[in-house]
Design a protein around this motif. Structure first.
Motif, PDB file in Angstrom:
ATOM      1  N   GLU A  14     -43.733 -33.196  83.252  1.00 52.31           N
ATOM      2  CA  GLU A  14     -44.904 -32.741  83.993  1.00 52.31           C
ATOM      3  C   GLU A  14     -44.894 -33.261  85.436  1.00 52.31           C
ATOM      4  OE1 GLU A  14     -49.753 -32.640  83.478  1.00 52.31           O
ATOM      5  OE2 GLU A  14     -48.593 -34.094  82.324  1.00 52.31           O
ATOM      6  N   GLU A  15     -44.592 -34.545  85.608  1.00 55.52           N
ATOM      7  CA  GLU A  15     -44.561 -35.133  86.953  1.00 55.52           C
ATOM      8  C   GLU A  15     -43.440 -34.526  87.788  1.00 55.52           C
ATOM      9  OE1 GLU A  15     -46.673 -36.884  88.508  1.00 55.52           O
ATOM     10  OE2 GLU A  15     -47.859 -37.867  86.967  1.00 55.52           O
ATOM     11  N   LEU A  16     -42.278 -34.356  87.199  1.00 55.73           N
ATOM     12  CA  LEU A  16     -41.150 -33.769  87.940  1.00 55.73           C
ATOM     13  C   LEU A  16     -41.446 -32.333  88.341  1.00 55.73           C
ATOM     14  CD1 LEU A  16     -38.093 -35.251  86.015  1.00 55.73           C
ATOM     15  CD2 LEU A  16     -39.003 -35.960  88.241  1.00 55.73           C
ATOM     16  N   MET A  39     -32.219 -28.193 100.032  1.00 52.73           N
ATOM     17  CA  MET A  39     -32.469 -29.417 100.744  1.00 52.73           C
ATOM     18  C   MET A  39     -32.081 -30.607  99.869  1.00 52.73           C
ATOM     19  SD  MET A  39     -33.557 -28.453 103.644  1.00 52.73           S
ATOM     20  CE  MET A  39     -33.036 -26.759 103.708  1.00 52.73           C
ATOM     21  N   ALA A  40     -32.003 -31.725 100.503  1.00 54.60           N
ATOM     22  CA  ALA A  40     -31.555 -32.927  99.808  1.00 54.60           C
ATOM     23  C   ALA A  40     -32.675 -33.629  99.037  1.00 54.60           C
ATOM     24  CB  ALA A  40     -30.932 -33.894 100.801  1.00 54.60           C
ATOM     25  N   ILE A  41     -33.919 -33.276  99.278  1.00 53.70           N
ATOM     26  CA  ILE A  41     -35.013 -33.934  98.576  1.00 53.70           C
ATOM     27  C   ILE A  41     -35.101 -33.371  97.158  1.00 53.70           C
ATOM     28  CG2 ILE A  41     -37.506 -34.377  98.539  1.00 53.70           C
ATOM     29  CD1 ILE A  41     -36.085 -35.701 100.850  1.00 53.70           C
ATOM     30  N   LYS A  42     -35.024 -34.263  96.189  1.00 49.90           N
ATOM     31  CA  LYS A  42     -35.127 -33.874  94.780  1.00 49.90           C
ATOM     32  C   LYS A  42     -36.313 -34.594  94.155  1.00 49.90           C
ATOM     33  CE  LYS A  42     -31.244 -31.579  94.839  1.00 49.90           C
ATOM     34  NZ  LYS A  42     -31.342 -30.211  95.211  1.00 49.90           N
ATOM     35  N   ALA A  43     -36.888 -33.987  93.151  1.00 49.70           N
ATOM     36  CA  ALA A  43     -38.056 -34.550  92.488  1.00 49.70           C
ATOM     37  C   ALA A  43     -37.768 -35.943  91.923  1.00 49.70           C
ATOM     38  CB  ALA A  43     -38.537 -33.612  91.383  1.00 49.70           C
ATOM     39  N   VAL A  49     -40.110 -33.772 105.102  1.00 47.19           N
ATOM     40  CA  VAL A  49     -40.473 -33.114 103.836  1.00 47.19           C
ATOM     41  C   VAL A  49     -40.944 -34.153 102.824  1.00 47.19           C
ATOM     42  CG1 VAL A  49     -39.574 -31.813 101.852  1.00 47.19           C
ATOM     43  CG2 VAL A  49     -39.006 -31.096 104.182  1.00 47.19           C
ATOM     44  N   SER A  50     -40.232 -35.256 102.739  1.00 42.79           N
ATOM     45  CA  SER A  50     -40.611 -36.320 101.812  1.00 42.79           C
ATOM     46  C   SER A  50     -41.987 -36.884 102.146  1.00 42.79           C
ATOM     47  CB  SER A  50     -39.556 -37.430 101.854  1.00 42.79           C
ATOM     48  OG  SER A  50     -39.890 -38.462 100.974  1.00 42.79           O
ATOM     49  N   SER A  51     -42.230 -37.101 103.428  1.00 42.40           N
ATOM     50  CA  SER A  51     -43.525 -37.611 103.878  1.00 42.40           C
ATOM     51  C   SER A  51     -44.662 -36.663 103.513  1.00 42.40           C
ATOM     52  CB  SER A  51     -43.481 -37.833 105.397  1.00 42.40           C
ATOM     53  OG  SER A  51     -44.751 -38.132 105.909  1.00 42.40           O
ATOM     54  N   LEU A  52     -44.453 -35.391 103.768  1.00 41.49           N
ATOM     55  CA  LEU A  52     -45.493 -34.401 103.480  1.00 41.49           C
ATOM     56  C   LEU A  52     -45.683 -34.208 101.978  1.00 41.49           C
ATOM     57  CD1 LEU A  52     -47.615 -32.488 104.532  1.00 41.49           C
ATOM     58  CD2 LEU A  52     -45.814 -30.771 104.870  1.00 41.49           C
ATOM     59  N   ALA A  53     -44.597 -34.185 101.221  1.00 40.48           N
ATOM     60  CA  ALA A  53     -44.705 -34.043  99.759  1.00 40.48           C
ATOM     61  C   ALA A  53     -45.455 -35.234  99.165  1.00 40.48           C
ATOM     62  CB  ALA A  53     -43.322 -33.906  99.129  1.00 40.48           C
ATOM     63  N   LEU A  73     -37.779 -38.539  94.741  1.00 40.88           N
ATOM     64  CA  LEU A  73     -39.127 -38.789  95.238  1.00 40.88           C
ATOM     65  C   LEU A  73     -39.923 -39.592  94.204  1.00 40.88           C
ATOM     66  CD1 LEU A  73     -41.023 -38.354  97.617  1.00 40.88           C
ATOM     67  CD2 LEU A  73     -41.744 -36.211  96.567  1.00 40.88           C
ATOM     68  N   ALA A  74     -39.752 -39.268  92.936  1.00 41.81           N
ATOM     69  CA  ALA A  74     -40.440 -40.022  91.872  1.00 41.81           C
ATOM     70  C   ALA A  74     -40.013 -41.484  91.900  1.00 41.81           C
ATOM     71  CB  ALA A  74     -40.147 -39.400  90.506  1.00 41.81           C
ATOM     72  N   ASN A  75     -38.730 -41.734  92.086  1.00 43.01           N
ATOM     73  CA  ASN A  75     -38.251 -43.113  92.168  1.00 43.01           C
ATOM     74  C   ASN A  75     -38.872 -43.851  93.346  1.00 43.01           C
ATOM     75  OD1 ASN A  75     -36.585 -43.173  89.922  1.00 43.01           O
ATOM     76  ND2 ASN A  75     -34.791 -42.494  91.048  1.00 43.01           N
ATOM     77  N   SER A  76     -38.903 -43.204  94.500  1.00 43.07           N
ATOM     78  CA  SER A  76     -39.422 -43.873  95.690  1.00 43.07           C
ATOM     79  C   SER A  76     -40.924 -44.134  95.590  1.00 43.07           C
ATOM     80  CB  SER A  76     -39.102 -43.069  96.954  1.00 43.07           C
ATOM     81  OG  SER A  76     -39.866 -41.893  97.017  1.00 43.07           O
ATOM     82  N   LEU A  77     -41.624 -43.310  94.815  1.00 43.52           N
ATOM     83  CA  LEU A  77     -43.068 -43.475  94.651  1.00 43.52           C
ATOM     84  C   LEU A  77     -43.427 -44.258  93.385  1.00 43.52           C
ATOM     85  CD1 LEU A  77     -44.242 -39.884  95.652  1.00 43.52           C
ATOM     86  CD2 LEU A  77     -44.217 -41.943  97.066  1.00 43.52           C
ATOM     87  N   HIS A  78     -42.402 -44.652  92.629  1.00 48.67           N
ATOM     88  CA  HIS A  78     -42.604 -45.387  91.376  1.00 48.67           C
ATOM     89  C   HIS A  78     -43.479 -44.589  90.402  1.00 48.67           C
ATOM     90  CE1 HIS A  78     -40.653 -48.824  93.188  1.00 48.67           C
ATOM     91  NE2 HIS A  78     -41.428 -48.624  94.247  1.00 48.67           N
TER      92      HIS A  78
END
Length: 93
Positions: free
Chosen positions: A19-21, A1-5, A58-62, A8-13
């Protein structure tokens, strides 16, 4: 899938520590499986990749899982709406 850690980390700041990734990668995997099993588990990844709505779902749920690992209040309404639309488009089973 196109969602990468990292994305998502960037979008959530969120700091992109190892560890976070790792946490985000696990949550993305879980969210992907939950969405697929809610829509149509028999489809291959290529079928899902045709729909940007799948990545948004997927991004919303993650994201929800990141902030509430137990989903104490259930899936977010936005995720439920996207799953419903994906079921309609992809013949939910």
């Amino acid at each position: 899938m196109a969602i990468k850690a990292e994305g998502l980390a960037n979008s959530l700041h969120i700091d992109q520590t190892e560890e976070e990734l790792s946490t985000l990668t696990g949550l993305i995997t879980t969210a992907t499986d939950l969405v697929k099993s809610s829509v149509n588990y028999e489809l291959d990844d290529a079928s899902y990749e045709k729909f940007p709505l799948f990545d948004a779902c997927v991004s919303s749920l993650a994201t929800a899982l990141y902030y509430d690992r137990t989903l104490e209040n259930g899936m977010p309404k936005s995720t439920k709406i996207m799953i419903t639309h994906l079921q309609a488009r992809l013949g939910g089973k």
